[in-house]
Design an enzyme around this catalytic site. Structure first.
Site, short mmCIF file in Angstrom:
data_model
loop_
_atom_site.label_atom_id
_atom_site.label_comp_id
_atom_site.label_asym_id
_atom_site.label_seq_id
_atom_site.Cartn_x
_atom_site.Cartn_y
_atom_site.Cartn_z
N GLY A 132 49.30 -15.37 -17.40
CA GLY A 132 49.33 -14.07 -18.07
C GLY A 132 49.21 -12.92 -17.08
O GLY A 132 48.48 -11.96 -17.30
N ARG A 157 50.84 -8.55 -17.57
CA ARG A 157 50.31 -7.30 -18.12
C ARG A 157 48.79 -7.25 -18.00
O ARG A 157 48.16 -8.26 -17.71
CB ARG A 157 50.68 -7.19 -19.62
CG ARG A 157 52.15 -6.98 -19.85
CD ARG A 157 52.50 -6.80 -21.32
NE ARG A 157 52.45 -8.03 -22.07
CZ ARG A 157 51.69 -8.23 -23.15
NH1 ARG A 157 50.93 -7.26 -23.61
NH2 ARG A 157 51.69 -9.40 -23.77
N ASP A 163 54.72 -21.21 -21.18
CA ASP A 163 53.76 -20.95 -22.26
C ASP A 163 52.58 -21.89 -22.04
O ASP A 163 52.74 -23.12 -22.17
CB ASP A 163 54.47 -21.21 -23.60
CG ASP A 163 53.54 -21.11 -24.79
OD1 ASP A 163 52.32 -20.98 -24.60
OD2 ASP A 163 54.05 -21.18 -25.93
N VAL A 164 51.42 -21.36 -21.72
CA VAL A 164 50.28 -22.22 -21.36
C VAL A 164 49.86 -23.14 -22.50
O VAL A 164 49.23 -24.17 -22.27
CB VAL A 164 49.05 -21.40 -20.88
CG1 VAL A 164 49.36 -20.63 -19.61
CG2 VAL A 164 48.50 -20.50 -21.97
N SER A 219 35.32 -13.98 -22.62
CA SER A 219 35.15 -12.72 -23.34
C SER A 219 33.72 -12.59 -23.84
O SER A 219 33.05 -13.60 -24.10
CB SER A 219 36.10 -12.69 -24.54
OG SER A 219 35.83 -11.58 -25.36
N TYR A 249 38.87 -16.83 -31.85
CA TYR A 249 38.83 -16.35 -30.46
C TYR A 249 37.45 -16.64 -29.84
O TYR A 249 37.36 -17.09 -28.69
CB TYR A 249 39.12 -14.85 -30.49
CG TYR A 249 39.26 -14.14 -29.18
CD1 TYR A 249 40.38 -14.31 -28.37
CD2 TYR A 249 38.27 -13.24 -28.76
CE1 TYR A 249 40.50 -13.61 -27.18
CE2 TYR A 249 38.40 -12.54 -27.58
CZ TYR A 249 39.51 -12.72 -26.78
OH TYR A 249 39.63 -12.03 -25.61
N ALA A 269 35.44 -19.04 -30.67
CA ALA A 269 35.36 -20.50 -30.46
C ALA A 269 36.16 -20.90 -29.23
O ALA A 269 35.70 -21.71 -28.41
CB ALA A 269 35.89 -21.23 -31.69
N ALA A 270 37.35 -20.33 -29.08
CA ALA A 270 38.19 -20.68 -27.92
C ALA A 270 37.50 -20.29 -26.62
O ALA A 270 37.43 -21.08 -25.67
CB ALA A 270 39.55 -19.98 -28.04
P1 NAP Z 1 47.26 -8.32 -22.65
O1 NAP Z 1 47.38 -7.01 -21.98
O2 NAP Z 1 47.66 -8.47 -24.07
O3 NAP Z 1 48.04 -9.40 -21.76
C1 NAP Z 1 48.05 -10.74 -22.16
C2 NAP Z 1 48.74 -11.55 -21.07
O4 NAP Z 1 48.67 -12.93 -21.44
C3 NAP Z 1 50.22 -11.21 -20.94
O5 NAP Z 1 50.54 -11.30 -19.57
C4 NAP Z 1 50.89 -12.32 -21.74
O6 NAP Z 1 52.22 -12.64 -21.29
C5 NAP Z 1 49.97 -13.48 -21.43
N1 NAP Z 1 50.06 -14.56 -22.42
C6 NAP Z 1 49.72 -14.54 -23.73
N2 NAP Z 1 49.95 -15.73 -24.30
C7 NAP Z 1 50.46 -16.53 -23.31
C8 NAP Z 1 50.92 -17.87 -23.27
N3 NAP Z 1 50.89 -18.64 -24.36
N4 NAP Z 1 51.37 -18.35 -22.09
C9 NAP Z 1 51.42 -17.59 -20.97
N5 NAP Z 1 51.00 -16.30 -20.96
C10 NAP Z 1 50.53 -15.78 -22.12
O7 NAP Z 1 45.75 -8.86 -22.62
P2 NAP Z 1 44.54 -8.53 -21.65
O8 NAP Z 1 43.68 -7.57 -22.35
O9 NAP Z 1 45.01 -8.25 -20.29
O10 NAP Z 1 43.78 -9.93 -21.70
C11 NAP Z 1 43.80 -10.84 -20.62
C12 NAP Z 1 42.69 -11.85 -20.83
O11 NAP Z 1 41.44 -11.18 -20.89
C13 NAP Z 1 42.81 -12.65 -22.13
O12 NAP Z 1 42.41 -13.98 -21.93
C14 NAP Z 1 41.83 -11.95 -23.05
O13 NAP Z 1 41.37 -12.81 -24.04
C15 NAP Z 1 40.76 -11.54 -22.07
N6 NAP Z 1 39.93 -10.44 -22.50
C16 NAP Z 1 40.44 -9.19 -22.70
C17 NAP Z 1 39.60 -8.17 -23.08
C18 NAP Z 1 40.06 -6.75 -23.30
O14 NAP Z 1 39.26 -5.92 -23.77
N7 NAP Z 1 41.30 -6.40 -22.98
C19 NAP Z 1 38.23 -8.43 -23.30
C20 NAP Z 1 37.76 -9.71 -23.10
C21 NAP Z 1 38.60 -10.70 -22.68
P3 NAP Z 1 53.53 -11.83 -21.83
O15 NAP Z 1 53.51 -10.50 -21.15
O16 NAP Z 1 54.67 -12.67 -21.41
O17 NAP Z 1 53.37 -11.71 -23.30
#
Ligand code: NAP
Length: 242
Positions: free
Chosen positions: A8, A11, A59-60, A140, A153, A155-156
């Site tokens: 991922g 973005r 896709d992971v 998270s 989420y 649980a994961a």
């Molecule tokens: P984001 O901006 O929505 O980006 C999600 C990223 O994950 C994208 O690069 C997306 O790829 C990729 N992705 C989603 N499903 C995938 C799959 N099945 N296989 C491969 N890639 C996949 O989210 P983010 O906020 O940066 O979150 C990143 C991580 O931090 C996540 O694990 C999220 O749970 C965790 N997190 C985020 C926050 C927050 O406040 N933002 C807080 C706690 C934890 P595409 O671009 O190709 O769709």
């Protein structure tokens, strides 16, 4: 040169981590699922700043496609091995559990928890043989504290935290560290529809975090300097939950 895989990485937090690791001298494999142009943007930022890397689609949550992509990479790069993996790919699909359909439960578990397994397990042998590794799992606050509307989420992410602690004990002697990073609210696409003005009142630092702030912590965990830290869950949430 060391090789890092960031799932991922197209973005948000994953992009910032990819850029940070490239600045540290890593060759970064930027994984994405569907958003190729954003993955290319991440890679362009890396190469514009004299870094090195490539994009890799899979896709992971799909074990066959994940293994196939990683095996093809290894086949094309037989002398190289991925020493650092950042399991960052994830998404949320929020709804109170009373209305949660099985497919909503499964989709989130399959990406964050099974995605962690599908990627990490496949890379372990190389790390063990080479006696060095950094496994960094982006979990998270939701997995540490539990949040309403996020039973799937939470649980994961809690599952990944358990696996982090177990795997750290399995791999410590091999000089492979395994840690989790638990962000609170970070400004990305994932949080763009949240009421930031209201939510930030609960955060002692009084703002959402930046992806780069998470990336700095991940960069430290990916470095040689963090060799004595393993099995930890490090919160990065502006003091929201300690
Ligand atoms: P984001 O901006 O929505 O980006 C999600 C990223 O994950 C994208 O690069 C997306 O790829 C990729 N992705 C989603 N499903 C995938 C799959 N099945 N296989 C491969 N890639 C996949 O989210 P983010 O906020 O940066 O979150 C990143 C991580 O931090 C996540 O694990 C999220 O749970 C965790 N997190 C985020 C926050 C927050 O406040 N933002 C807080 C706690 C934890 P595409 O671009 O190709 O769709």
């Amino acid at each position: 040169m060391k090789y890092a895989l960031v799932t991922g990485g197209s973005r948000g937090i994953g992009r910032a981590i990819s850029i940070k690791l490239a600045q540290m001298g890593y060759y970064v494999i930027v994984n994405y699922n569907s958003n190729k142009s954003e993955a290319e943007n991440t890679l362009n930022t890396i190469t514009d700043n004299s870094g090195k890397g490539e994009i890799l689609q899979f896709d992971v949550s799909d074990i066959e496609k994940t293994h196939s992509a990683l095996d093809t990479w290894k086949h094309n790069n037989p002398e190289k091995h991925i020493s650092t993996v950042v399991n960052n790919a994830g998404f949320s699909s929020d709804i109170l559990m009373v209305w949660m359909e099985k497919n909503i439960w499964d989709s989130v578990i399959n990406t964050s928890l099974n995605g962690f397994f599908n990627v990490t397990q496949h890379l372990l042998t190389d790390m063990i043989v080479n006696k060095f590794g950094r496994i960094i799992n982006i979990v998270s606050l939701s997995g540490v504290k539990g949040l309403p509307g996020q039973a799937n989420y939470s649980a994961a992410k809690a599952g990944v935290i358990g696996a982090t602690k177990a795997l750290a004990q399995e791999l410590g002697k091999k000089k492979i560290t395994v840690n989790a990073v638990a962000p609170g609210f970070i400004t990305t696409d994932m949080t763009k529809d949240l009421p930031e003005k209201e939510l930030k009142k609960m955060i002692p630092i009084n703002r959402f975090g930046k992806p780069e702030e998470v990336a700095n912590l991940v960069g430290f965990l990916a470095s040689e300097e963090s060799s004595y830290i393993t099995g930890e869950v490090i919160n990065i949430n502006g003091g929201l939950y300690t």
